[in-house]
Motif scaffolding. Structure first.
Motif, PDB file in Angstrom:
ATOM      1  N   ILE A   1      83.260 -34.552 -25.463  1.00 55.91           N
ATOM      2  CA  ILE A   1      83.230 -33.520 -24.433  1.00 55.91           C
ATOM      3  C   ILE A   1      84.643 -33.126 -24.015  1.00 55.91           C
ATOM      4  CG2 ILE A   1      81.003 -34.286 -23.494  1.00 55.91           C
ATOM      5  CD1 ILE A   1      82.455 -35.514 -21.153  1.00 55.91           C
ATOM      6  N   GLY A   2      84.757 -31.943 -23.430  1.00 53.57           N
ATOM      7  CA  GLY A   2      86.000 -31.472 -22.832  1.00 53.57           C
ATOM      8  C   GLY A   2      85.637 -30.923 -21.460  1.00 53.57           C
ATOM      9  N   VAL A   3      86.517 -31.135 -20.480  1.00 52.54           N
ATOM     10  CA  VAL A   3      86.200 -30.709 -19.116  1.00 52.54           C
ATOM     11  C   VAL A   3      87.167 -29.614 -18.677  1.00 52.54           C
ATOM     12  CG1 VAL A   3      86.002 -31.435 -16.704  1.00 52.54           C
ATOM     13  CG2 VAL A   3      85.289 -32.984 -18.530  1.00 52.54           C
TER      14      VAL A   3
ATOM     15  N   ARG B   1      88.368 -27.294 -15.414  1.00 51.03           N
ATOM     16  CA  ARG B   1      88.338 -27.397 -13.963  1.00 51.03           C
ATOM     17  C   ARG B   1      88.729 -26.058 -13.349  1.00 51.03           C
ATOM     18  NH1 ARG B   1      91.959 -32.183 -11.636  1.00 51.03           N
ATOM     19  NH2 ARG B   1      90.097 -33.494 -11.705  1.00 51.03           N
TER      20      ARG B   1
ATOM     21  N   TYR C   1      78.873 -32.037  -4.721  1.00 55.26           N
ATOM     22  CA  TYR C   1      78.612 -33.333  -5.349  1.00 55.26           C
ATOM     23  C   TYR C   1      77.273 -33.362  -6.091  1.00 55.26           C
ATOM     24  CZ  TYR C   1      82.836 -35.283  -3.423  1.00 55.26           C
ATOM     25  OH  TYR C   1      84.152 -35.538  -3.151  1.00 55.26           O
ATOM     26  N   THR C   2      76.903 -32.206  -6.686  1.00 56.11           N
ATOM     27  CA  THR C   2      75.715 -32.169  -7.543  1.00 56.11           C
ATOM     28  C   THR C   2      76.100 -31.639  -8.926  1.00 56.11           C
ATOM     29  OG1 THR C   2      75.153 -29.932  -6.781  1.00 56.11           O
ATOM     30  CG2 THR C   2      74.104 -31.782  -5.634  1.00 56.11           C
ATOM     31  N   VAL C   3      75.274 -31.971  -9.930  1.00 55.94           N
ATOM     32  CA  VAL C   3      75.532 -31.589 -11.318  1.00 55.94           C
ATOM     33  C   VAL C   3      74.397 -30.702 -11.805  1.00 55.94           C
ATOM     34  CG1 VAL C   3      76.080 -32.452 -13.628  1.00 55.94           C
ATOM     35  CG2 VAL C   3      76.511 -33.903 -11.641  1.00 55.94           C
TER      36      VAL C   3
ATOM     37  N   PHE D   1      72.692 -28.590 -15.236  1.00 61.17           N
ATOM     38  CA  PHE D   1      72.647 -28.301 -16.664  1.00 61.17           C
ATOM     39  C   PHE D   1      72.339 -26.825 -16.861  1.00 61.17           C
ATOM     40  CE2 PHE D   1      70.185 -27.770 -20.586  1.00 61.17           C
ATOM     41  CZ  PHE D   1      71.113 -28.240 -21.495  1.00 61.17           C
TER      42      PHE D   1
ATOM     43  N   LYS E   1      73.480 -22.974 -19.466  1.00 63.50           N
ATOM     44  CA  LYS E   1      74.191 -22.377 -20.597  1.00 63.50           C
ATOM     45  C   LYS E   1      75.340 -21.521 -20.094  1.00 63.50           C
ATOM     46  CE  LYS E   1      70.001 -21.985 -23.388  1.00 63.50           C
ATOM     47  NZ  LYS E   1      69.020 -22.368 -22.345  1.00 63.50           N
TER      48      LYS E   1
ATOM     49  N   GLU F   1      76.112 -25.174 -24.208  1.00 62.93           N
ATOM     50  CA  GLU F   1      75.247 -25.790 -23.206  1.00 62.93           C
ATOM     51  C   GLU F   1      76.102 -26.806 -22.481  1.00 62.93           C
ATOM     52  OE1 GLU F   1      71.769 -27.242 -25.206  1.00 62.93           O
ATOM     53  OE2 GLU F   1      70.984 -25.203 -25.465  1.00 62.93           O
TER      54      GLU F   1
ATOM     55  N   LEU G   1      77.287 -29.088 -18.567  1.00 61.97           N
ATOM     56  CA  LEU G   1      76.977 -29.636 -17.245  1.00 61.97           C
ATOM     57  C   LEU G   1      78.060 -29.137 -16.294  1.00 61.97           C
ATOM     58  CD1 LEU G   1      76.170 -33.356 -18.128  1.00 61.97           C
ATOM     59  CD2 LEU G   1      74.542 -31.670 -17.252  1.00 61.97           C
TER      60      LEU G   1
ATOM     61  N   SER H   1      79.628 -29.635 -12.505  1.00 59.83           N
ATOM     62  CA  SER H   1      79.663 -30.366 -11.233  1.00 59.83           C
ATOM     63  C   SER H   1      80.286 -29.451 -10.190  1.00 59.83           C
ATOM     64  CB  SER H   1      80.521 -31.630 -11.342  1.00 59.83           C
ATOM     65  OG  SER H   1      80.036 -32.460 -12.367  1.00 59.83           O
TER      66      SER H   1
ATOM     67  N   PHE I   1      81.756 -28.930  -6.236  1.00 58.79           N
ATOM     68  CA  PHE I   1      82.305 -29.558  -5.027  1.00 58.79           C
ATOM     69  C   PHE I   1      82.654 -28.441  -4.060  1.00 58.79           C
ATOM     70  CE2 PHE I   1      83.289 -31.950  -8.820  1.00 58.79           C
ATOM     71  CZ  PHE I   1      82.875 -33.233  -8.512  1.00 58.79           C
TER      72      PHE I   1
ATOM     73  N   GLU J   1      83.631 -28.262 -12.051  1.00 59.07           N
ATOM     74  CA  GLU J   1      84.090 -28.927 -13.277  1.00 59.07           C
ATOM     75  C   GLU J   1      83.023 -28.738 -14.335  1.00 59.07           C
ATOM     76  OE1 GLU J   1      87.141 -32.285 -11.478  1.00 59.07           O
ATOM     77  OE2 GLU J   1      85.403 -32.943 -12.647  1.00 59.07           O
TER      78      GLU J   1
ATOM     79  N   SER K   1      81.632 -29.475 -17.977  1.00 55.90           N
ATOM     80  CA  SER K   1      81.683 -30.428 -19.080  1.00 55.90           C
ATOM     81  C   SER K   1      81.057 -29.776 -20.305  1.00 55.90           C
ATOM     82  CB  SER K   1      80.906 -31.677 -18.641  1.00 55.90           C
ATOM     83  OG  SER K   1      80.927 -32.643 -19.638  1.00 55.90           O
TER      84      SER K   1
END
Lengths: 452, 452
Positions: free
Chosen positions: A21-23, A25, A50-52, A54, A56, A66, A68, A70, A72, A85, A87
């Motif tokens: 994976i790559g993130v 920000r 503070y929720t994630v 899923f 596209k 596809e 994820l 996150s 803040f 963020e 992912s």
């Protein structure tokens, strides 16, 4: 200089290259809007921090990845701003595509360290903590990691802030006196001020002295191995490193160049430097080699002097140690080849008897090297300065406070004393960021990675 | 082989190296327990899935890092198991420390691809989708990205599954007949079966043919530039690449070795190969060069033949094209140096008049190359096969179904026909993973990155 802090910024936060994976920000007031515009899934403008989520990433009808995401929400985030963020799958191609989509939505590429700069500007951390973030990322040993972690957790800040507050109190009092001009009143008790300045100087001295230790924790112990030709320096170096780095030869004067390599003993890094043999220089090249040896010794935090205990007389050992100015620095005098004398490893009058060819002897030496450094360099205080910028401000501050003491002794006019107190306050403030300049910030943050 | 799937596995999911952050991924029934044991913050065993938690990673009293942990609860996760993703500061030292702490808590280091393997084993995706994950990560162009994304989103799977279901129905019917042994009943309508097998074969043929296109999307168009010495091949190559890669010289026969470089046209990758000039070989080295040219042409998906339109006669051009067997593959015949003839860029009887020194002409050629490949190779179907393993299974399946047709024609005993139907089913099942073997899984997943 740093660009507009109202912009929403975006950057790859993980190392470049292919990975699982790559993130990416995003930070700023439009961070959530930018990602939401290219995201198919939950409406990210409506979700809690503070929720994630899923979903596209889409470019028109094309699915780019596809992912994820996150979320803040300001102020509860690293920067104190809204952050997303993302992912993604770790393909440089995909990561670049996603960043370009976000730029098309109005984000701009972040400068190095710009996320942490914002954390500082938004009061999420002080400057010394922000600097510790970069040190933490760069940490490569237990010692450098601990130093950075302590600093990031604010140990340094508290001490400096306490000092500053007391000084500010006195500075205000003296300035108040100045307002009364000719009336010759004294709000600030000169005796009390002298006592305080002395106390602060004591603490600053401790911090200044701790730098030697801090520097060693951060950058490693610059360890020079010196001795006469054929004393066994190269053999020792090889044994310490467990590798054939220096060329060992029976011909005198083989090792002319300094060879640097790194050894880790109990979490502390030692940078080993081999040197040309010490002896009467017979030609120019050798003369240069000896000069280089002395240069290395001057920079060192630990000197290991090796001699052949079966061949070199005590007076020559003494002569070498004096030439190396060994008394000035922590040093270990190794009486090598003690096996030839039928003497086991032992320490006699500060001479460390051992054989560089013996594995156990070398292990013992390693423990001794570690203790030597920790005992001789470590300070009493629990706060250690490991940053050159901090050291410089502490020294400037120290100089100003010494001028204050001097001024108080000589009944220098209050306005001059005040100037020096202000200078000391300014320098201490530079450390924690209560005082900043654009240049200072740029200098600090340009050394960060992108994405931090 | 793959180790116990009951284990909780851990791996770095981001590329190695220093970055702003690094992400460690844990999956398995003890994932949440493992991280919770070294985490100071919320009690992660009590939190909801798809939430993020700030806290410290601790080793006894030592703080190793301040991190964000994302929690996912089975079955709503990538692997279908409990997952924790730990976003640390991106120091390789810290990441290693955290992984070691998690190992001490009972996790073990994941094999390459083991997270995705678990996703497959837990029914989160079929095998062709799992393979697409690796392709997606490796994608370097728009074309290879689209192919992988389509496959990951399951386009391939549906087509294959529909075929299998119809075949399974017939296979069961025929096997039922066998159970009745001597009684000579027919549950399966042979005419209907022939019709179905023909229909399936048509679709399989389409898929097999699409591989040429899929392979080109995934790996790029292997493009060979050939021609006589001094036709301007190297000049053309340089212009296409905008760089001085091949050495251009006026001495005939300069370019003896194949030089490969990559060109991206409208999202499609072209791998350009320069070749030694075509001519009567006068020595062994030149003979070798011409043999290599032919080897390259045989592998190519596009041949660009270049001749000097001011110097080479039509019959020699024809001779060269025949020698290169150009009619067999998509090719472009470039009449170079058309500026010397005072002819502008144009296409005359399949000859593409241009000057390799002219920027605009070269741009036009690029568009022509793209169209040539897309028109000649693209299939009608919307599903494209880009995976060699899939191609092999499709071909095996095709062979088996052709034997079925043959058997039906020749009234071969039903048990033999059934065997071939089973073989076709088995091969189709290998693609989606309805049929798997340990070797197959190992082969597929060992090429994944660690952490995926």
């Amino acid at each position: 200089m740093f660009r507009n802090t109202n912009d929403t910024i975006v950057a790859l936060a993980t190392p470049p290259g292919v990975g699982a994976i790559g993130v990416i920000r995003l930070s700023g007031s439009r961070a959530i809007d930018c990602i939401n515009a290219v995201f198919r899934g939950n409406d990210l403008t409506q979700v809690d921090g503070y929720t994630v989520h899923f979903g596209k990433i889409i470019d028109g009808k094309r699915v780019v990845d596809e992912v994820l995401v996150s979320v803040f929400k300001a102020p509860k985030s690293y920067t104190g701003e809204d952050i997303a963020e993302i992912s993604c799958h770790g393909s440089p191609y995909i990561l670049q595509e996603v960043i370009e989509l976000l730029i098309a939505q109005g984000a701009r590429v972040a400068e190095p360290g710009e996320f942490t700069l914002r954390a500082f500007l938004n009061g999420k951390m002080d400057l010394s903590q922000a600097e510790a973030v970069a040190d933490l990322i760069a940490s490569t040993s237990e010692a450098s990691h601990k130093l950075a972690m302590d600093q990031m957790r604010g140990g340094f800040k508290k001490r400096i802030e306490a000092l500053r507050e007391e000084l500010i109190h006195f500075a205000s009092m003296i300035e108040l006196e100045l307002d009364f001009g000719e009336e010759d009143v004294e709000f600030a008790d000169r005796g009390e001020l002298t006592r305080l300045v002395n106390e602060i100087l004591k603490i600053i001295n401790e911090l200044v002295n701790s730098f030697r230790y801090g520097n060693v924790l951060k950058h490693g112990v610059y360890t020079v191995i010196a001795g006469r030709p054929n004393a066994g320096k190269s053999t020792l170096l090889n044994k310490l490193l467990n590798e054939e780095r220096a060329i060992v030869s029976e011909i005198e004067g083989t090792t002319r160049d300094t060879i640097e390599d790194v050894l880790n003993i109990e979490g502390l890094t030692f940078r080993l430097v081999d040197t040309a043999g010490i002896r009467e220089a017979t030609d120019q090249i050798e003369q240069k080699g000896i000069e280089r040896t002395m240069d290395s010794v001057l920079k060192s935090s630990l000197l290991i002097y090796v001699y052949d205990s079966a061949r070199l007389e005590a007076e020559n050992v003494q002569k070498d140690l004096e030439m190396l100015d060994a008394s000035r620095i922590p040093h270990i005098t190794i009486a090598n080849k003690s096996d030839l004398l039928n003497i086991g490893p032992s320490q006699v009058e500060e001479h460390w008897y051992m054989s560089a060819r013996d594995d156990e002897d070398v292990q013992d030496l390693k423990s001794h090297m570690f203790e030597k450094v920790v005992n001789e360099i470590q300070t009493d205080g629990d706060v250690v300065v490991g940053n050159l910028r901090h050291l410089q401000s502490l020294k400037e501050s120290k100089g100003a406070l010494e001028r204050v003491l001097n001024g108080l002794d000589n009944e220098t006019p209050s306005d001059l004393v005040t100037m020096d107190i202000r200078e000391a306050l300014y320098q201490l403030g530079l450390i924690t960021g209560e005082v900043t300049t654009d240049d200072l910030l740029e200098n600090i943050f340009r050394n960060f990675c992108i994405g931090k």
